[in-house]
Design a protein around this motif. Structure first.
Motif, PDB file in Angstrom:
ATOM      1  N   LYS A 199      33.507  35.538  52.150  1.00  0.00           N
ATOM      2  CA  LYS A 199      34.173  36.771  51.691  1.00  0.00           C
ATOM      3  C   LYS A 199      35.686  36.640  51.883  1.00  0.00           C
ATOM      4  O   LYS A 199      36.465  36.972  50.992  1.00  0.00           O
ATOM      5  CB  LYS A 199      33.685  37.969  52.508  1.00  0.00           C
ATOM      6  CG  LYS A 199      32.348  38.487  52.069  1.00  0.00           C
ATOM      7  CD  LYS A 199      32.546  39.588  51.068  1.00  0.00           C
ATOM      8  CE  LYS A 199      31.202  40.007  50.529  1.00  0.00           C
ATOM      9  NZ  LYS A 199      31.333  40.763  49.306  1.00  0.00           N
ATOM     10  N   LEU A 238      37.364  33.934  52.165  1.00  0.00           N
ATOM     11  CA  LEU A 238      37.849  32.903  51.248  1.00  0.00           C
ATOM     12  C   LEU A 238      38.162  33.528  49.888  1.00  0.00           C
ATOM     13  O   LEU A 238      39.192  33.237  49.269  1.00  0.00           O
ATOM     14  CB  LEU A 238      36.773  31.820  51.102  1.00  0.00           C
ATOM     15  CG  LEU A 238      37.185  30.519  50.435  1.00  0.00           C
ATOM     16  CD1 LEU A 238      38.263  29.824  51.236  1.00  0.00           C
ATOM     17  CD2 LEU A 238      35.978  29.590  50.289  1.00  0.00           C
ATOM     18  N   GLU A 239      37.267  34.396  49.454  1.00  0.00           N
ATOM     19  CA  GLU A 239      37.482  35.096  48.178  1.00  0.00           C
ATOM     20  C   GLU A 239      38.734  35.956  48.230  1.00  0.00           C
ATOM     21  O   GLU A 239      39.533  35.974  47.294  1.00  0.00           O
ATOM     22  CB  GLU A 239      36.277  35.990  47.873  1.00  0.00           C
ATOM     23  CG  GLU A 239      35.192  35.299  47.078  1.00  0.00           C
ATOM     24  CD  GLU A 239      34.633  36.231  46.028  1.00  0.00           C
ATOM     25  OE1 GLU A 239      34.517  35.805  44.871  1.00  0.00           O
ATOM     26  OE2 GLU A 239      34.331  37.391  46.353  1.00  0.00           O
ATOM     27  N   ARG A 242      41.828  33.953  48.030  1.00  0.00           N
ATOM     28  CA  ARG A 242      42.090  33.483  46.658  1.00  0.00           C
ATOM     29  C   ARG A 242      42.611  34.621  45.794  1.00  0.00           C
ATOM     30  O   ARG A 242      43.411  34.406  44.884  1.00  0.00           O
ATOM     31  CB  ARG A 242      40.827  32.883  46.068  1.00  0.00           C
ATOM     32  CG  ARG A 242      40.562  31.556  46.706  1.00  0.00           C
ATOM     33  CD  ARG A 242      39.513  30.750  46.009  1.00  0.00           C
ATOM     34  NE  ARG A 242      39.376  29.489  46.714  1.00  0.00           N
ATOM     35  CZ  ARG A 242      38.247  28.869  46.911  1.00  0.00           C
ATOM     36  NH1 ARG A 242      37.129  29.377  46.440  1.00  0.00           N
ATOM     37  NH2 ARG A 242      38.209  27.728  47.558  1.00  0.00           N
ATOM     38  N   GLN A 243      42.116  35.821  46.089  1.00  0.00           N
ATOM     39  CA  GLN A 243      42.594  36.989  45.344  1.00  0.00           C
ATOM     40  C   GLN A 243      44.093  37.189  45.642  1.00  0.00           C
ATOM     41  O   GLN A 243      44.876  37.444  44.738  1.00  0.00           O
ATOM     42  CB  GLN A 243      41.817  38.217  45.794  1.00  0.00           C
ATOM     43  CG  GLN A 243      41.871  39.344  44.801  1.00  0.00           C
ATOM     44  CD  GLN A 243      40.886  40.439  45.139  1.00  0.00           C
ATOM     45  OE1 GLN A 243      40.081  40.319  46.061  1.00  0.00           O
ATOM     46  NE2 GLN A 243      40.950  41.512  44.412  1.00  0.00           N
ATOM     47  N   ASP A 261      46.041  34.597  43.836  1.00  0.00           N
ATOM     48  CA  ASP A 261      46.173  34.910  42.411  1.00  0.00           C
ATOM     49  C   ASP A 261      47.246  35.963  42.153  1.00  0.00           C
ATOM     50  O   ASP A 261      47.727  36.097  41.035  1.00  0.00           O
ATOM     51  CB  ASP A 261      44.842  35.455  41.861  1.00  0.00           C
ATOM     52  CG  ASP A 261      43.808  34.347  41.724  1.00  0.00           C
ATOM     53  OD1 ASP A 261      44.195  33.184  41.864  1.00  0.00           O
ATOM     54  OD2 ASP A 261      42.627  34.655  41.492  1.00  0.00           O
ATOM     55  N   ASN A 262      47.537  36.752  43.177  1.00  0.00           N
ATOM     56  CA  ASN A 262      48.466  37.858  42.979  1.00  0.00           C
ATOM     57  C   ASN A 262      49.739  37.701  43.804  1.00  0.00           C
ATOM     58  O   ASN A 262      50.368  38.693  44.158  1.00  0.00           O
ATOM     59  CB  ASN A 262      47.778  39.177  43.326  1.00  0.00           C
ATOM     60  CG  ASN A 262      46.633  39.446  42.381  1.00  0.00           C
ATOM     61  OD1 ASN A 262      46.840  39.703  41.204  1.00  0.00           O
ATOM     62  ND2 ASN A 262      45.418  39.333  42.868  1.00  0.00           N
ATOM     63  N   ASN A 305      41.635  38.882  33.820  1.00  0.00           N
ATOM     64  CA  ASN A 305      41.083  37.925  34.773  1.00  0.00           C
ATOM     65  C   ASN A 305      41.291  38.353  36.215  1.00  0.00           C
ATOM     66  O   ASN A 305      40.852  37.701  37.128  1.00  0.00           O
ATOM     67  CB  ASN A 305      41.722  36.547  34.567  1.00  0.00           C
ATOM     68  CG  ASN A 305      41.153  35.884  33.349  1.00  0.00           C
ATOM     69  OD1 ASN A 305      40.006  36.131  32.998  1.00  0.00           O
ATOM     70  ND2 ASN A 305      41.946  35.079  32.694  1.00  0.00           N
ATOM     71  N   ASP A 306      42.029  39.442  36.411  1.00  0.00           N
ATOM     72  CA  ASP A 306      42.312  39.861  37.783  1.00  0.00           C
ATOM     73  C   ASP A 306      41.141  40.597  38.390  1.00  0.00           C
ATOM     74  O   ASP A 306      40.372  41.194  37.718  1.00  0.00           O
ATOM     75  CB  ASP A 306      43.544  40.767  37.806  1.00  0.00           C
ATOM     76  CG  ASP A 306      44.802  39.939  37.669  1.00  0.00           C
ATOM     77  OD1 ASP A 306      44.778  38.792  38.096  1.00  0.00           O
ATOM     78  OD2 ASP A 306      45.782  40.447  37.141  1.00  0.00           O
TER      79      ASP A 306
END
Lengths: 491, 243
Positions: free
Chosen positions: A11, A13-14, A17-18, A21-22, A490-491
């Motif tokens: 979780k 890790l996700e 990455r989020q 991405d931002n 994609n966000d």
């Protein structure tokens, strides 16, 4: 235990990455906007006149804080339901894996706590800032931070408990929960001692919110460390109850949630009325508008409740300000109209964010950027249309005016409404994937123009056509970029 | 061995499963029926994702309700609506599932091999959100098969798969069957059912309308047509059931 570690590891890790991405939004765009807000606010901070606010009675303060806590609980309800009963999210996969119920519950709790902490950090920092402006060194950052963790724990456990019990007793509907909250608020106001006991499950956050006002009003009452201890005890109590409820009911209640999602909806009759919209706005625009309105009336997100709640609060404040101060009524009613209109029109960017995952539909249909941007513009205007009328009626009820003054006031209110709502609508495709940031950005733009219009009404005739001419093109292009898939989905 | 004893499952007024009695052994078991016949409900009941309103479900002589973790330890499951963590890579997701299933380091070898078999080796380090629908389905299939479970439950496994992957899946299922595993799948692809299933059950309106091998079903239907679809329509149509 290993399951818990694994769930948390992947979780986080996700989440990492989020964040990755931002990076641009979080560390560049966001700070720039916040810096602009700060620069705009600086001249007014000194004029805040901390300490000159009226000291509210204990029960009024308790009521105010209770309502704010309830608004927060309502706003997070959908998210918590989706976390506990994952039906359409990746967590639904966990249901088929050999994970003990207890570990699953603890993972839910920890994840909820981490999602609650940022909000509390913001409230804590706000508290710290207000205390600093008020020159109250006793309310130090360390004291506030000390109490934040127990509050986060307590609030997370309360959110989970609320959802588990409301689902099990088939009350997981916004309107029903709203009724319960209303009853508790009323009891809090009428019977403060009993209300205090009823508020024990959220005592920490309530006291923190009360502290902010106390700092503002110059009241010496502060935060006691006993609140922190009670928060911790309440956390253990609430979390234990939630765990028992989860163990006993989670599987059966998951179906209940699934059934609620599949239930027949209200407002289906609106579809049959499409011809009215089609006739007024044209077929394509009419269809878009109708969809947006249906989604709004079906409360597509907790943002709808928040928007309406804020609009009502602003309108009520009109009564309070006109009655208790000497400010000119026309200025107050226009200012209130601007804020309440903004509250409702801000649903447009929230709606854009909500619709991002379904953009494939627009992409596969003959929809242009023009259609999409115009739709949101008209939506923002329509949804906030009652505001100037309500403000006007309230103003008349407060102070009767001559007919020509009444007409002029209505005219000014309509100008303010049109300015704010159309600017919010047309800017709703800016930063589409980050609605909170977008709303902040849009707020600065639209309310600044509204302030100008309130001060010098005729400037509207120069400013508005010029701005809209430019912004219509920009709005159309922003929407077009979304349709062709360059940003957002994609966000 | 999976046993359903007088299982009833209702959704409000809709009876999804009505007094179902069924025993499934070490076989390739196909569960057929029209949309809404109760196939997915039955598969979720076996896994304990939902609970029956009446009756009992036993997996390896243990009632599912009271042994959820043990039951799921024995079962590999591919849901019909597969939603995966979009910001994990395919390999990471499989490592996560292997970890939760309690598989040790040896699972890494199994994952590597499965990724090769299902032609995902080159894409293993891409985020799942960059995968196509079929690739996600393949990841789901590998995840279900991880740890060589005693029972494999596949809900509509063929949706979105290309011909090559279907062939790989077919071979895998045959190997698992030879190893003495139980494979349960639901599907609307009759050709696949005909070729794979050692036993077929057709559900209609929550009831079992027929149970047997493909050959037995053909004989019972006694139709002139060779197509298995016709046999399916014969049993699954509501008219037939009401009659």
């Amino acid at each position: 235990m290993k399951s818990l570690q694994l769930i948390l590891y992947f979780k986080f890790l996700e989440i990492l990455r989020q964040i990755k991405d931002n990076l641009f939004t979080l560390f560049f765009l966001g700070p720039i906007i916040l810096w602009f807000v700060y620069m705009l606010a600086v001249p007014y901070i000194d004029a805040l006149a901390v300490g000159s606010y009226p000291i509210l009675s204990t029960n009024s303060l308790q009521l105010l804080a209770t309502i704010l806590v309830f608004l927060f609980l309502l706003s997070s309800l959908s998210d918590v339901v989706a976390e506990i009963y994952p039906i359409q999210s990746p967590d639904s996969y966990l249901d088929a894996l050999p994970i003990a119920t207890n570990w699953r519950f603890f993972s839910l709790l920890i994840i909820r706590i981490t999602r609650t902490i940022p909000l509390l950090v913001v409230i804590g920092l706000l508290n710290f800032l207000v205390a600093k402006i008020a020159n109250k060194p006793s309310q130090t950052l360390s004291l506030i931070l000390f109490i934040l963790l127990p509050i986060a724990l307590q609030l997370a456990a309360l959110q989970i408990l609320l959802v588990i019990f409301a689902t099990h007793f088939k009350q997981i509907y916004f309107t029903r929960i709203l009724l319960v909250f209303f009853a508790i608020s009323l009891i809090t106001y009428l019977f403060p001692t009993f209300g205090w006991c009823l508020g024990l499950p959220f005592i920490g956050i309530r006291e923190l919110l009360i502290l902010i006002y106390n700092n503002l009003s110059g009241n010496s009452n502060g935060l006691s460390s006993i609140d922190s201890v009670i928060s911790l005890i309440m956390f253990i109590f609430l979390a234990s109850l939630a765990l028992i409820g989860y163990q006993k009911w989670a599987i059966a209640d998951r179906e209940a949630v699934e059934q609620i999602l599949a239930k027949k909806r209200y407002f289906s009759d609106l579809i049959g009325r499409n011809f009215v919209f089609a006739k007024i706005f044209g077929l394509r625009l009419g269809a878009h508008l109708l969809r947006d309105l249906i989604l709004t009336f079906r409360f597509f997100s907790a943002a709808v409740y928040l928007s309406f709640a804020f609009a009502i609060i602003f309108e009520i404040s009109l009564l309070a300000i006109v009655r208790n101060t000497d400010y000119p009524m026309d200025i107050v009613s226009q200012a209130v109209t601007a804020l309440a209109t903004f509250s409702l029109a801000a649903l447009a960017p929230a709606l854009v964010k909500h619709q991002l995952p379904f953009l494939w539909l627009e992409r596969s249909l003959p929809v242009s950027g023009q259609d999409m941007s115009m739709c949101k513009l008209i939506y923002a205007c329509l949804i906030s249309l009652p505001i100037p009328i309500i403000s006007f009626l309230l103003s008349l009820a407060l102070k009767p005016l001559a007919l020509n003054e009444e007409s002029f006031l209505l005219f000014q209110l309509m100008l303010v409404w049109l300015t704010v709502s159309s600017l919010v609508g047309i800017l709703s495709f800016e930063i589409a994937s980050r609605p909170l940031l977008a709303i902040l950005f849009i707020a600065i733009g639209s309310l600044a123009i509204a302030v100008l219009v309130i001060q010098v009404w005729w400037i509207w005739f120069i400013l508005y056509p010029y701005l809209m001419d430019k912004l219509l093109v920009r709005g159309r292009e922003r929407a077009r970029i979304l349709i062709i898939g360059l940003e957002g989905d994609n966000d | 061995m999976i046993k359903l004893e007088s299982v009833v499952k209702r959704y409000d007024k809709l009876v999804a499963l009505n007094e179902v009695n069924l025993t499934i052994g070490k076989e390739i078991f196909a569960l057929l029926g029209a949309n809404g016949a109760g196939k997915s409900t039955m598969l979720k009941l076996i896994l304990g994702i939902i609970e029956p309103d009446e009756g009992k479900i036993l997996v390896a002589n243990q009632e599912v309700k009271y042994s959820l973790v043990e039951t799921r330890q024995k079962i590999g499951y591919l849901p019909e609506n597969l939603v995966l963590y979009e910001r994990l890579t395919g390999k990471e997701f499989l490592q996560f599932v292997a970890g939760v299933k309690g598989l040790g380091r040896e699972a890494n070898l199994e994952i590597e091999q499965a990724l090769k078999d299902f032609d995902l080796k080159a894409k293993q380090d891409l985020l799942i959100r960059q995968y196509s629908f079929g690739m996600k389905k393949r990841i789901g299939l590998i995840a279900a098969m991880l740890g060589n479970p005693e029972i494999l439950i596949l809900d509509e496994p063929l949706n979105g798969l290309d011909v090559e992957t279907i062939t790989t899946l077919r071979k895998r299922i045959q190997v698992l069957h030879q190893e003495g595993k139980t494979i349960i799948f639901s599907s609307h692809i009759m050709d696949f059912v005909e070729r794979m299933a050692s036993r077929v059950v057709i559900l209609s309106q929550g009831k079992i309308v027929v149970d047997g091998t493909v050959k037995e079903l053909r004989e019972k239907a006694n139709l002139s047509s060779d197509h298995f679809e016709e046999v399916f329509f014969h049993f699954a149509s509501k008219k037939q059931n009401i009659a």
